[in-house]
Design a protein around this motif. Structure first.
Motif, PDB file in Angstrom:
ATOM      1  N   MET A 119       0.820  -1.205   0.000  1.00  0.00           N
ATOM      2  CA  MET A 119       0.000   0.000   0.000  1.00  0.00           C
ATOM      3  C   MET A 119       0.860   1.263   0.000  1.00  0.00           C
ATOM      4  O   MET A 119       0.565   2.238  -0.675  1.00  0.00           O
ATOM      5  N   SER A 120       1.943   1.252   0.779  1.00  0.00           N
ATOM      6  CA  SER A 120       2.824   2.416   0.821  1.00  0.00           C
ATOM      7  C   SER A 120       3.467   2.677  -0.529  1.00  0.00           C
ATOM      8  O   SER A 120       3.701   3.821  -0.910  1.00  0.00           O
ATOM      9  N   ARG A 121       3.749   1.588  -1.286  1.00  0.00           N
ATOM     10  CA  ARG A 121       4.312   1.754  -2.635  1.00  0.00           C
ATOM     11  C   ARG A 121       3.292   2.434  -3.537  1.00  0.00           C
ATOM     12  O   ARG A 121       3.650   3.291  -4.357  1.00  0.00           O
ATOM     13  N   LEU A 122       2.003   2.072  -3.390  1.00  0.00           N
ATOM     14  CA  LEU A 122       0.951   2.687  -4.187  1.00  0.00           C
ATOM     15  C   LEU A 122       0.833   4.173  -3.872  1.00  0.00           C
ATOM     16  O   LEU A 122       0.678   5.007  -4.773  1.00  0.00           O
ATOM     17  N   VAL A 123       0.944   4.505  -2.602  1.00  0.00           N
ATOM     18  CA  VAL A 123       0.888   5.912  -2.188  1.00  0.00           C
ATOM     19  C   VAL A 123       2.060   6.688  -2.768  1.00  0.00           C
ATOM     20  O   VAL A 123       1.925   7.823  -3.221  1.00  0.00           O
ATOM     21  N   THR A 124       3.250   6.052  -2.771  1.00  0.00           N
ATOM     22  CA  THR A 124       4.440   6.698  -3.338  1.00  0.00           C
ATOM     23  C   THR A 124       4.249   6.968  -4.824  1.00  0.00           C
ATOM     24  O   THR A 124       4.584   8.053  -5.328  1.00  0.00           O
ATOM     25  N   GLN A 125       3.696   5.995  -5.540  1.00  0.00           N
ATOM     26  CA  GLN A 125       3.445   6.176  -6.967  1.00  0.00           C
ATOM     27  C   GLN A 125       2.393   7.268  -7.204  1.00  0.00           C
ATOM     28  O   GLN A 125       2.498   8.049  -8.148  1.00  0.00           O
ATOM     29  N   PHE A 126       1.401   7.288  -6.322  1.00  0.00           N
ATOM     30  CA  PHE A 126       0.359   8.302  -6.427  1.00  0.00           C
ATOM     31  C   PHE A 126       0.949   9.708  -6.304  1.00  0.00           C
ATOM     32  O   PHE A 126       0.577  10.623  -7.043  1.00  0.00           O
ATOM     33  N   SER A 127       1.889   9.878  -5.387  1.00  0.00           N
ATOM     34  CA  SER A 127       2.477  11.201  -5.152  1.00  0.00           C
ATOM     35  C   SER A 127       3.313  11.684  -6.324  1.00  0.00           C
ATOM     36  O   SER A 127       3.632  12.867  -6.419  1.00  0.00           O
ATOM     37  N   LYS A 128       3.665  10.767  -7.243  1.00  0.00           N
ATOM     38  CA  LYS A 128       4.467  11.139  -8.401  1.00  0.00           C
ATOM     39  C   LYS A 128       3.615  11.528  -9.610  1.00  0.00           C
ATOM     40  O   LYS A 128       4.156  11.866 -10.669  1.00  0.00           O
ATOM     41  N   LEU A 129       2.301  11.452  -9.466  1.00  0.00           N
ATOM     42  CA  LEU A 129       1.421  11.835 -10.564  1.00  0.00           C
ATOM     43  C   LEU A 129       1.544  13.328 -10.849  1.00  0.00           C
ATOM     44  O   LEU A 129       1.963  14.100  -9.981  1.00  0.00           O
ATOM     45  N   PRO A 130       1.166  13.763 -12.062  1.00  0.00           N
ATOM     46  CA  PRO A 130       1.193  15.206 -12.371  1.00  0.00           C
ATOM     47  C   PRO A 130       0.327  15.985 -11.382  1.00  0.00           C
ATOM     48  O   PRO A 130      -0.723  15.499 -10.941  1.00  0.00           O
ATOM     49  N   PRO A 131       0.741  17.205 -11.016  1.00  0.00           N
ATOM     50  CA  PRO A 131      -0.001  18.007 -10.028  1.00  0.00           C
ATOM     51  C   PRO A 131      -1.478  18.177 -10.369  1.00  0.00           C
ATOM     52  O   PRO A 131      -2.325  18.148  -9.475  1.00  0.00           O
ATOM     53  N   LEU A 153     -11.035  12.899   4.229  1.00  0.00           N
ATOM     54  CA  LEU A 153      -9.987  13.272   5.174  1.00  0.00           C
ATOM     55  C   LEU A 153      -8.744  12.401   5.046  1.00  0.00           C
ATOM     56  O   LEU A 153      -7.630  12.884   5.271  1.00  0.00           O
ATOM     57  N   VAL A 154      -8.926  11.137   4.696  1.00  0.00           N
ATOM     58  CA  VAL A 154      -7.752  10.277   4.478  1.00  0.00           C
ATOM     59  C   VAL A 154      -6.952  10.794   3.293  1.00  0.00           C
ATOM     60  O   VAL A 154      -5.716  10.912   3.353  1.00  0.00           O
ATOM     61  N   VAL A 155      -7.641  11.139   2.208  1.00  0.00           N
ATOM     62  CA  VAL A 155      -6.952  11.673   1.026  1.00  0.00           C
ATOM     63  C   VAL A 155      -6.319  13.019   1.367  1.00  0.00           C
ATOM     64  O   VAL A 155      -5.172  13.302   0.979  1.00  0.00           O
ATOM     65  N   PHE A 156      -7.033  13.871   2.082  1.00  0.00           N
ATOM     66  CA  PHE A 156      -6.480  15.163   2.510  1.00  0.00           C
ATOM     67  C   PHE A 156      -5.177  14.952   3.285  1.00  0.00           C
ATOM     68  O   PHE A 156      -4.166  15.608   3.020  1.00  0.00           O
ATOM     69  N   SER A 157      -5.197  14.022   4.228  1.00  0.00           N
ATOM     70  CA  SER A 157      -4.008  13.757   5.049  1.00  0.00           C
ATOM     71  C   SER A 157      -2.873  13.181   4.212  1.00  0.00           C
ATOM     72  O   SER A 157      -1.701  13.557   4.387  1.00  0.00           O
ATOM     73  N   LEU A 158      -3.191  12.281   3.292  1.00  0.00           N
ATOM     74  CA  LEU A 158      -2.166  11.700   2.419  1.00  0.00           C
ATOM     75  C   LEU A 158      -1.505  12.769   1.553  1.00  0.00           C
ATOM     76  O   LEU A 158      -0.281  12.759   1.353  1.00  0.00           O
ATOM     77  N   LEU A 159      -2.328  13.695   1.050  1.00  0.00           N
ATOM     78  CA  LEU A 159      -1.785  14.751   0.201  1.00  0.00           C
ATOM     79  C   LEU A 159      -0.851  15.662   0.992  1.00  0.00           C
ATOM     80  O   LEU A 159       0.159  16.141   0.465  1.00  0.00           O
ATOM     81  N   VAL A 160      -1.183  15.901   2.250  1.00  0.00           N
ATOM     82  CA  VAL A 160      -0.306  16.718   3.095  1.00  0.00           C
ATOM     83  C   VAL A 160       0.989  15.970   3.388  1.00  0.00           C
ATOM     84  O   VAL A 160       2.099  16.519   3.259  1.00  0.00           O
ATOM     85  N   ILE A 161       0.878  14.718   3.779  1.00  0.00           N
ATOM     86  CA  ILE A 161       2.039  13.922   4.172  1.00  0.00           C
ATOM     87  C   ILE A 161       3.026  13.738   3.022  1.00  0.00           C
ATOM     88  O   ILE A 161       4.250  13.781   3.216  1.00  0.00           O
ATOM     89  N   ILE A 216      -5.179   6.698   9.840  1.00  0.00           N
ATOM     90  CA  ILE A 216      -5.276   5.760   8.714  1.00  0.00           C
ATOM     91  C   ILE A 216      -4.330   6.176   7.592  1.00  0.00           C
ATOM     92  O   ILE A 216      -3.649   5.345   6.981  1.00  0.00           O
ATOM     93  N   ALA A 217      -4.276   7.483   7.330  1.00  0.00           N
ATOM     94  CA  ALA A 217      -3.381   7.987   6.279  1.00  0.00           C
ATOM     95  C   ALA A 217      -1.926   7.700   6.623  1.00  0.00           C
ATOM     96  O   ALA A 217      -1.125   7.358   5.734  1.00  0.00           O
ATOM     97  N   CYS A 218      -1.565   7.828   7.887  1.00  0.00           N
ATOM     98  CA  CYS A 218      -0.184   7.524   8.307  1.00  0.00           C
ATOM     99  C   CYS A 218       0.150   6.062   8.060  1.00  0.00           C
ATOM    100  O   CYS A 218       1.242   5.722   7.588  1.00  0.00           O
ATOM    101  N   VAL A 219      -0.788   5.191   8.382  1.00  0.00           N
ATOM    102  CA  VAL A 219      -0.565   3.759   8.160  1.00  0.00           C
ATOM    103  C   VAL A 219      -0.415   3.473   6.671  1.00  0.00           C
ATOM    104  O   VAL A 219       0.479   2.713   6.247  1.00  0.00           O
ATOM    105  N   LEU A 220      -1.271   4.062   5.849  1.00  0.00           N
ATOM    106  CA  LEU A 220      -1.222   3.827   4.400  1.00  0.00           C
ATOM    107  C   LEU A 220       0.071   4.341   3.775  1.00  0.00           C
ATOM    108  O   LEU A 220       0.572   3.772   2.801  1.00  0.00           O
ATOM    109  N   SER A 221       0.607   5.420   4.319  1.00  0.00           N
ATOM    110  CA  SER A 221       1.824   6.015   3.749  1.00  0.00           C
ATOM    111  C   SER A 221       3.096   5.527   4.426  1.00  0.00           C
ATOM    112  O   SER A 221       4.176   6.059   4.185  1.00  0.00           O
TER     113      SER A 221
END
Length: 507
Positions: A1-13, A44-52, A187-192
């Motif tokens: 899951m953390s790998r998916l989050v990492t890939q997500f963060s590399k998407l175009p802004p 809120l999970v997505v909001f937190s992930l985007l911040v992290i 939850i966002a911390c765990v996912l990331s």
């Protein structure tokens, strides 16, 4: 899951912001009339992930803005209905005003995201979930208080159909909001793959578990002291005709005749500004009618405008007559609806657009409750029911709560349903019945558990009669206010900080 989050963060802004906006819009499904409670947690999970996962504070600001845009753009879209239909400014100007309003609301979330990023990167002793929770709650509190505030769609309202609803008598809307944000950010911390800390997770399990216990083994915080047969009259008067002289006369005749048909009720309630004549005009006119009500031990409570003796100041008021008495002036006015903030600057602009100016004055902070026979009634006009602290301060002197409204401004949108949901939370927090009379709906009786026990259909001229139960005593929230929420946050900070110290000292 953390790998998916990492890939997500590399998407175009742009793609990330689109995903943020969609996730924000999903959050609206948690609120009435949809009641899909997981939706807000998605936002809120997505909001937190985007911040992290943001590389800079500026990036966090814009990512947070995208989630807020989706959430508030969908959540308060009903504002457009009232401006477009009744603001006399046309659809384009109405859309621009609504957009400006949404942008102001988004700013609080955007600044919270910006502040969270700085706190996470400069004070790493505490986990990201704690900083996100503190920053977002401060942002929501600011949104709820500045310029009279707009405490609509707070995080805690998303949990009506969950165990957390049982926490309302203990800590109110701010306690449930804190738990919702803290759970989502954890939850966002765990996912990331960020450290969420076992102590923090344990606190959340204890809170959710305690709420579940209260759901299955409820505690009675208040005591019933009596019942009051009550009739609510829903006039269903069209908003654009309400203030016309012919409509005013016809409406008043309907309300009076309907009340005469229900003199077996101890209380009859008319909605906000059911009478469009002023109090000074109606008081002598109502003298014989008031005596008839008093002779049958019936109290009438109605919304009515009032004007100062010098004719300069107008008030939105509630009047009790017959077997009761009291006149209450609305304290919390709706910005742009009942008063214009910074009118010396904004007023001329709205005059150019042709938008009607409102000039109500707010009532005094300390006003007594209304009297209905032997019972004390805490009155709230429309928007005031969203202010938990105002309700809390008036509960001690009341046996039940009354809120009158005119949600005809919002047509068939889900604004009236959100408004009803908020009233249910006030009933649960206070341990009091809420009697809700409206012009077009949703007219309802809400019991001390926050459940609707009787409800009239929308957009019909009708009445609704039920027994309203009076209660005495106070809930922990009424007694303690914000303190349970502050205690929870302090415990989270303390446990997280101590856990960080232990980890540093462990070889």
């Amino acid at each position: 899951m953390s790998r998916l989050v990492t890939q997500f963060s590399k998407l175009p802004p742009v793609i990330i912001c689109i995903i943020g906006t969609i996730s924000g819009a999903i959050g609206v499904t948690s609120f009435s009339p949809f009641h899909f409670w997981p939706g807000y947690f998605v936002s809120l999970v997505v909001f937190s992930l985007l911040v992290i996962t943001s590389p800079t504070a500026k990036t966090s600001f814009w990512r947070g803005s995208s989630v807020a845009l989706g959430f508030f753009g969908a959540g308060v879209s009903w504002v457009y209905v009232s401006i477009a239909e009744y603001g006399q400014v046309g659809t384009v100007i109405a859309a621009l005003i609504t957009l400006a309003f949404v942008v102001v609301l988004c700013a609080f979330w955007a600044l919270s995201a910006w502040a969270s990023w700085h706190l996470i990167h400069h004070f790493s002793q505490l986990p990201a979930s704690v900083w996100i929770t503190l920053a977002l709650l401060i942002g929501e509190f600011a949104r709820s208080t500045l310029f009279t505030g707009f405490p609509w769609l707070l995080p805690g309202y998303a949990i009506e159909n969950t165990w957390l609803f049982e926490l309302l008598p203990i800590g109110g809307i701010w306690l449930t909001s804190a738990v919702v944000v803290l759970t989502s950010s954890a939850i966002a911390c765990v996912l990331s793959n960020k450290p969420a800390q076992l102590s923090l997770i344990s606190v959340l399990f204890i809170i959710w578990g305690s709420a579940a216990y209260l759901a299955y083994f409820p505690v009675s915080w208040v005591q019933q002291t009596g019942t009051l047969k009550t009739t609510l009259v829903q006039g269903n008067v069209k908003q654009d005709e309400k203030w016309l002289p012919q409509t005013a006369r016809e409406s008043l005749a309907y309300y009076q005749q309907t009340t005469i048909e229900h003199l077996d009720s101890e209380l009859v309630v008319w909605p906000e500004t059911a009478i469009t004549y002023t109090y000074s005009q109606m008081k002598p006119y109502f003298s014989s009618f008031s005596k008839e009500l008093s002779d049958t031990n019936t109290t009438l409570i109605t919304g009515i405008p009032d004007v100062s003796p010098d004719k300069k100041d107008y008030y939105n008021a509630i009047w009790a007559t017959g077997d009761g008495f009291g006149l209450y002036y609305k304290r919390r006015l709706v910005p742009f609806g009942e008063y214009i903030p910074f009118s010396e600057y904004i007023g001329p602009i709205l005059d150019v657009f042709g938008m009607p100016m409102s000039s109500f004055k707010s009532g005094d902070e300390n006003q007594p409750v209304l009297q209905v026979g032997e019972w004390g009634v805490a009155p709230f006009i429309c928007y005031e029911i969203v202010y938990a602290e105002q309700v809390r301060r008036m509960v001690r002197d009341s046996d039940f709560l009354i809120t009158i409204s005119n949600d005809g401004w919002f047509g068939t949108s889900f604004g009236p349903w959100q408004h009803l949901q908020i009233a249910k939370f006030r009933a649960k927090e206070a341990g009091r019945y809420v009697i809700r009379a409206t012009n077009t709906g949703i007219t309802a009786f809400i019991n001390e558990k926050g459940e609707v026990v009787a409800q009239a259909p929308q957009f019909e001229r009708t009445t609704l009669t039920a027994d309203a139960k009076a209660f005495s005593g106070v809930t922990p929230y009424v007694y303690w206010g914000y303190w349970p929420t502050l205690l929870l946050l302090l415990l989270c900070v303390a446990f997280s900080y101590l856990n960080g110290l232990v980890k540093k000292r462990t070889p």
